[in-house]
Design a protein around this motif. Structure first.
Motif, PDB file in Angstrom:
ATOM      1  N   ALA A 323     -19.933  39.765  75.495  1.00  0.00           N
ATOM      2  CA  ALA A 323     -19.674  38.444  76.060  1.00  0.00           C
ATOM      3  C   ALA A 323     -19.827  37.357  74.992  1.00  0.00           C
ATOM      4  O   ALA A 323     -18.997  36.444  74.893  1.00  0.00           O
ATOM      5  N   LEU A 324     -20.883  37.452  74.191  1.00  0.00           N
ATOM      6  CA  LEU A 324     -21.095  36.478  73.120  1.00  0.00           C
ATOM      7  C   LEU A 324     -19.944  36.517  72.113  1.00  0.00           C
ATOM      8  O   LEU A 324     -19.451  35.472  71.661  1.00  0.00           O
ATOM      9  N   SER A 325     -19.501  37.720  71.760  1.00  0.00           N
ATOM     10  CA  SER A 325     -18.413  37.856  70.790  1.00  0.00           C
ATOM     11  C   SER A 325     -17.112  37.260  71.327  1.00  0.00           C
ATOM     12  O   SER A 325     -16.357  36.619  70.580  1.00  0.00           O
ATOM     13  N   ALA A 326     -16.833  37.470  72.622  1.00  0.00           N
ATOM     14  CA  ALA A 326     -15.619  36.897  73.219  1.00  0.00           C
ATOM     15  C   ALA A 326     -15.672  35.371  73.184  1.00  0.00           C
ATOM     16  O   ALA A 326     -14.661  34.700  72.903  1.00  0.00           O
ATOM     17  N   TRP A 327     -16.847  34.802  73.455  1.00  0.00           N
ATOM     18  CA  TRP A 327     -16.977  33.344  73.409  1.00  0.00           C
ATOM     19  C   TRP A 327     -16.777  32.825  71.984  1.00  0.00           C
ATOM     20  O   TRP A 327     -16.090  31.829  71.771  1.00  0.00           O
ATOM     21  N   LEU A 328     -17.346  33.509  71.008  1.00  0.00           N
ATOM     22  CA  LEU A 328     -17.170  33.101  69.615  1.00  0.00           C
ATOM     23  C   LEU A 328     -15.701  33.210  69.195  1.00  0.00           C
ATOM     24  O   LEU A 328     -15.176  32.343  68.480  1.00  0.00           O
ATOM     25  N   LEU A 329     -15.022  34.295  69.655  1.00  0.00           N
ATOM     26  CA  LEU A 329     -13.602  34.454  69.324  1.00  0.00           C
ATOM     27  C   LEU A 329     -12.772  33.332  69.939  1.00  0.00           C
ATOM     28  O   LEU A 329     -11.799  32.870  69.348  1.00  0.00           O
ATOM     29  N   SER A 330     -13.171  32.885  71.132  1.00  0.00           N
ATOM     30  CA  SER A 330     -12.430  31.806  71.787  1.00  0.00           C
ATOM     31  C   SER A 330     -12.506  30.502  71.000  1.00  0.00           C
ATOM     32  O   SER A 330     -11.665  29.621  71.160  1.00  0.00           O
ATOM     33  N   ARG A 331     -13.523  30.358  70.139  1.00  0.00           N
ATOM     34  CA  ARG A 331     -13.710  29.137  69.352  1.00  0.00           C
ATOM     35  C   ARG A 331     -13.335  29.334  67.886  1.00  0.00           C
ATOM     36  O   ARG A 331     -13.581  28.431  67.062  1.00  0.00           O
ATOM     37  N   ALA A 332     -12.769  30.508  67.543  1.00  0.00           N
ATOM     38  CA  ALA A 332     -12.417  30.789  66.150  1.00  0.00           C
ATOM     39  C   ALA A 332     -11.382  29.796  65.649  1.00  0.00           C
ATOM     40  O   ALA A 332     -10.380  29.526  66.325  1.00  0.00           O
ATOM     41  N   ALA A 333     -11.617  29.271  64.452  1.00  0.00           N
ATOM     42  CA  ALA A 333     -10.746  28.219  63.913  1.00  0.00           C
ATOM     43  C   ALA A 333     -10.049  28.631  62.619  1.00  0.00           C
ATOM     44  O   ALA A 333      -9.337  27.834  62.027  1.00  0.00           O
ATOM     45  N   SER A 334     -10.253  29.865  62.170  1.00  0.00           N
ATOM     46  CA  SER A 334      -9.633  30.312  60.925  1.00  0.00           C
ATOM     47  C   SER A 334      -9.329  31.798  61.029  1.00  0.00           C
ATOM     48  O   SER A 334      -9.910  32.505  61.868  1.00  0.00           O
ATOM     49  N   PRO A 335      -8.422  32.325  60.196  1.00  0.00           N
ATOM     50  CA  PRO A 335      -8.144  33.768  60.213  1.00  0.00           C
ATOM     51  C   PRO A 335      -9.391  34.612  59.992  1.00  0.00           C
ATOM     52  O   PRO A 335      -9.550  35.664  60.618  1.00  0.00           O
ATOM     53  N   LEU A 336     -10.297  34.178  59.112  1.00  0.00           N
ATOM     54  CA  LEU A 336     -11.517  34.940  58.865  1.00  0.00           C
ATOM     55  C   LEU A 336     -12.375  35.022  60.118  1.00  0.00           C
ATOM     56  O   LEU A 336     -12.928  36.080  60.439  1.00  0.00           O
ATOM     57  N   GLU A 337     -12.488  33.916  60.862  1.00  0.00           N
ATOM     58  CA  GLU A 337     -13.272  33.932  62.098  1.00  0.00           C
ATOM     59  C   GLU A 337     -12.609  34.795  63.158  1.00  0.00           C
ATOM     60  O   GLU A 337     -13.296  35.480  63.925  1.00  0.00           O
ATOM     61  N   VAL A 338     -11.279  34.759  63.224  1.00  0.00           N
ATOM     62  CA  VAL A 338     -10.567  35.632  64.167  1.00  0.00           C
ATOM     63  C   VAL A 338     -10.895  37.091  63.883  1.00  0.00           C
ATOM     64  O   VAL A 338     -11.203  37.873  64.794  1.00  0.00           O
ATOM     65  N   LEU A 339     -10.839  37.491  62.626  1.00  0.00           N
ATOM     66  CA  LEU A 339     -11.123  38.877  62.267  1.00  0.00           C
ATOM     67  C   LEU A 339     -12.584  39.231  62.527  1.00  0.00           C
ATOM     68  O   LEU A 339     -12.888  40.301  63.077  1.00  0.00           O
ATOM     69  N   LEU A 340     -13.512  38.363  62.155  1.00  0.00           N
ATOM     70  CA  LEU A 340     -14.936  38.650  62.306  1.00  0.00           C
ATOM     71  C   LEU A 340     -15.333  38.761  63.767  1.00  0.00           C
ATOM     72  O   LEU A 340     -15.916  39.766  64.199  1.00  0.00           O
TER      73      LEU A 340
END
Length: 433
Positions: A323-340
Motif C-alpha cells: 500500500a505504501l509503495s502504491a501511494w509513493l508510485l502515485s506521487r512519482a515525478a521522475s523516471p527514476l521514481e517510477v522505476l524505484l
C-alpha cells in the motif's frame, strides 16, 4: 503404518521438487496468459478505438472467466481429483489464448479472453492445494510460495513479449505465443500424481498406499518414524458457511477480494497509466518490464519468511508495504521514481500473493480444500473484475496518480482484514490448520 503419517515424515527431496517444477511451469504459463492483456491493452485500445471504460471492460472479462473457473474448478477438484482439473484447465486456457490471436473482431476477443480466464481460474487454486497436500508441514508454506513464484516468471515472459513483439509484430503475435500452455497440458496431465489425501478422503486407500510407497522408494536409507496424522473426513459444502470454517471463509474471501482489486487494478493498467502520464508505449513497456523483475525477489523473500515468522505476519506486513509503495508510485515525478516505487510495489505485492496462496489451502480440510480455495479465489476475482473497469472509469476524474493511490488503499484494506481475523497455521497438520 498410516499413509498420511508416512507421507508427512518424508524429507524434502526429488519427488517434491519434481512436482514443484511440473506445477510451476504450468503456473508460469498461466501467468503469461493473464499478463498478456496488460502488455497488449494499449495496442488493443488503439486498434479497436477503445476508450478507457472499454479498455477496462476488456481487462476485466478474463477475470470474469477466472471467477467462474475458480468456483467450478474447486468443486470438480474435490469430486474428481486435483490431477484432472489441473491438466484440463491448463489446456482450456491455452486454447483460449490461441483463439484470441485469431479473433476476427473485438466481440470475439472478449469471448476468447473469457474462455482463457475460465481455464486459468480453475487451475490456480487447485494447483496450490495439490502442492500443499504433498508437502511436509515444516516446509509446506515455503513450497507453496515457491510455486507462486513461478507467477513472476510468467509475468516476466508476458512483459518480454509485450516489449519485443507488440510494438513491431502486433498483439496477435503475443497471444499466439501465449497458446503454449495448450501444448504443455498433455504432458502435465500424464505426469502429475494424484493427491494421497484426496484419495483417502474418497476411500481409495489402496491407491493412496501405492502412491506413498512409490514416493518412499525415492528416499534411500532409513526414514524418520511416522507420527500419527489426523485422517481426512467427509464434510458437506455447507460447512464452509458454518462455524468453525465460516470465520476462515469470510477472512480469506475479504482478503482475496482486496488483494485482487489492488493488484489487477494497478498492474493491468500500469503500461496504460504510464502512457497517460506522457511516456511513449515502448518506454512504458520497458519500465514495466524492469518493474516486473522485482517480483522474483519478492516471492523468494516471502518463501523464506513464511516458515520463520509465520503466514499472518508476512501477509500483513507485505500488504502494508504494498500500500505504501502504491501511494509513493502515485506521487512519482521522475523516471527514476517510477522505476524505484514501481519495483517496490512489485516486490511487496507479489510477496503478499505468495503468502496468501500458502495460507489458503491450510485453512480448509481435505474434503473441502478445493471448494474452499475455489470459493475465496472466485470472490477475489470479483475484486479483480471490478478494479480494471473502475480504473478506466475513474481515470478521467482522478488521473493516473489518483487511481494508483486508490489501489494502494485497497491493499491496505486487505492487510487490515488479515490482521483482524487471520489465524496462524505454521507447523500445523492440514486437517487442523
Amino acid at each position: 503404518m498410516d499413509a498420511l503419517a508416512r507421507l508427512e515424515r518424508l524429507p524434502l527431496g526429488r519427488p517434491h521438487y519434481r512436482l514443484l517444477l511440473l506445477l510451476g511451469l504450468g503456473w508460469a504459463l498461466d501467468a503469461m496468459d493473464v499478463g498478456l492483456i496488460s502488455f497488449t491493452l494499449p495496442a488493443l485500445s488503439r486498434d479497436f478505438g477503445l476508450n478507457p471504460v472499454g479498455a477496462g471492460l476488456l481487462g476485466s472479462v478474463g477475470l470474469l472467466g477466472m471467477l467462474f473457473g475458480a468456483l467450478l474448478g474447486g468443486r470438480l477438484a474435490d469430486r474428481f481429483g486435483r490431477k484432472a482439473v489441473v491438466g484440463y484447465s491448463l489446456f482450456l486456457a491455452g486454447i483460449g489464448s490461441l483463439l484470441t490471436a485469431l479473433a476476427p473482431s473485438l466481440s470475439w476477443v472478449f469471448l476468447f479472453r473469457f474462455l482463457t480466464g475460465l481455464g486459468l481460474g480453475a487451475e490456480l487454486p487447485v494447483a496450490a492445494s495439490l502442492m500443499g497436500e504433498f508437502s511436509p508441514k515444516a516446509h509446506r508454506g515455503r513450497m507453496v510460495v515457491l510455486l507462486e513464484a513461478f507467477w513472476a516468471v510468467g509475468w516476466l515472459l508476458a512483459a518480454l513479449m509485450g516489449y519485443l513483439l507488440v510494438p513491431s509484430l502486433g498483439w496477435r503475435m503475443a497471444f499466439l505465443a501465449g497458446a503454449l500452455p495448450a501444448l504443455y497440458a498433455a504432458y502435465l496431465r500424464l505426469s502429475l500424481p494424484e493427491s494421497p489425501r484426496w484419495l483417502l478422503a474418497q476411500g481409495q486407500v489402496a491407491e493412496a498406499e501405492a502412491l506413498v510407497a512409490a514416493w518412499e522408494r525415492a528416499f534411500p536409507g532409513p526414514l524418520p518414524e511416522p507420527r500419527p496424522e489426523p485422517a481426512p473426513r467427509p464434510l458437506p459444502y455447507g460447512a464452509l458457511f458454518r462455524p468453525p470454517l465460516l470465520r476462515r471463509t469470510l477472512f480469506l474471501a475479504l482478503a482475496w477480494f482486496a488483494l485482487n482489486a489492488g493488484y489487477y487494478g494497478a498492474f493491468i493498467w500500469l503500461p496504460s497509466l504510464l502512457v497517460a502520464q506522457g511516456y511513449t508505449l515502448v518506454r512504458s513497456l520497458e519500465y514495466v518490464l524492469l518493474i516486473t523483475l522485482a517480483q522474483v525477489p519478492g516471492y523468494l523473500t516471502a518463501a523464506f519468511l513464511v516458515e520463520r515468522w509465520g503466514r499472518r505476519p508476512v501477509l500483513v506486513g507485505f500488504l502494508a508495504l504494498s500500500a505504501l509503495s502504491a501511494w509513493l508510485l502515485s506521487r512519482a515525478a521522475s523516471p527514476l521514481e517510477v522505476l524505484l516505487f514501481g519495483a517496490l510495489l512489485s516486490f511487496f505485492n507479489l510477496g503478499a500473493w505468495g503468502a496468501v496462496y500458502a495460507y489458503t489451502p491450510e485453512l480448509f480440510p481435505t474434503a473441502l480444500r478445493g471448494s474452499g480455495a475455489g470459493l475465496v479465489a472466485a470472490v477475489g476475482r470479483v475484486g479483480g473484475i471490478l478494479a480494471p473497469y473502475a480504473t478506466g472509469a475513474l481515470l478521467p476524474l482522478l488521473g493516473p496518480g489518483g487511481v494508483l493511490a486508490l489501489h494502494g488503499g485497497l491493499l491496505l484494506l486487505a492487510g487490515v482484514f488479515a490482521w483482524g481475523v487471520g489465524v496462524e497455521t505454521r507447523g500445523k497438520p492440514l486437517e487442523e490448520g
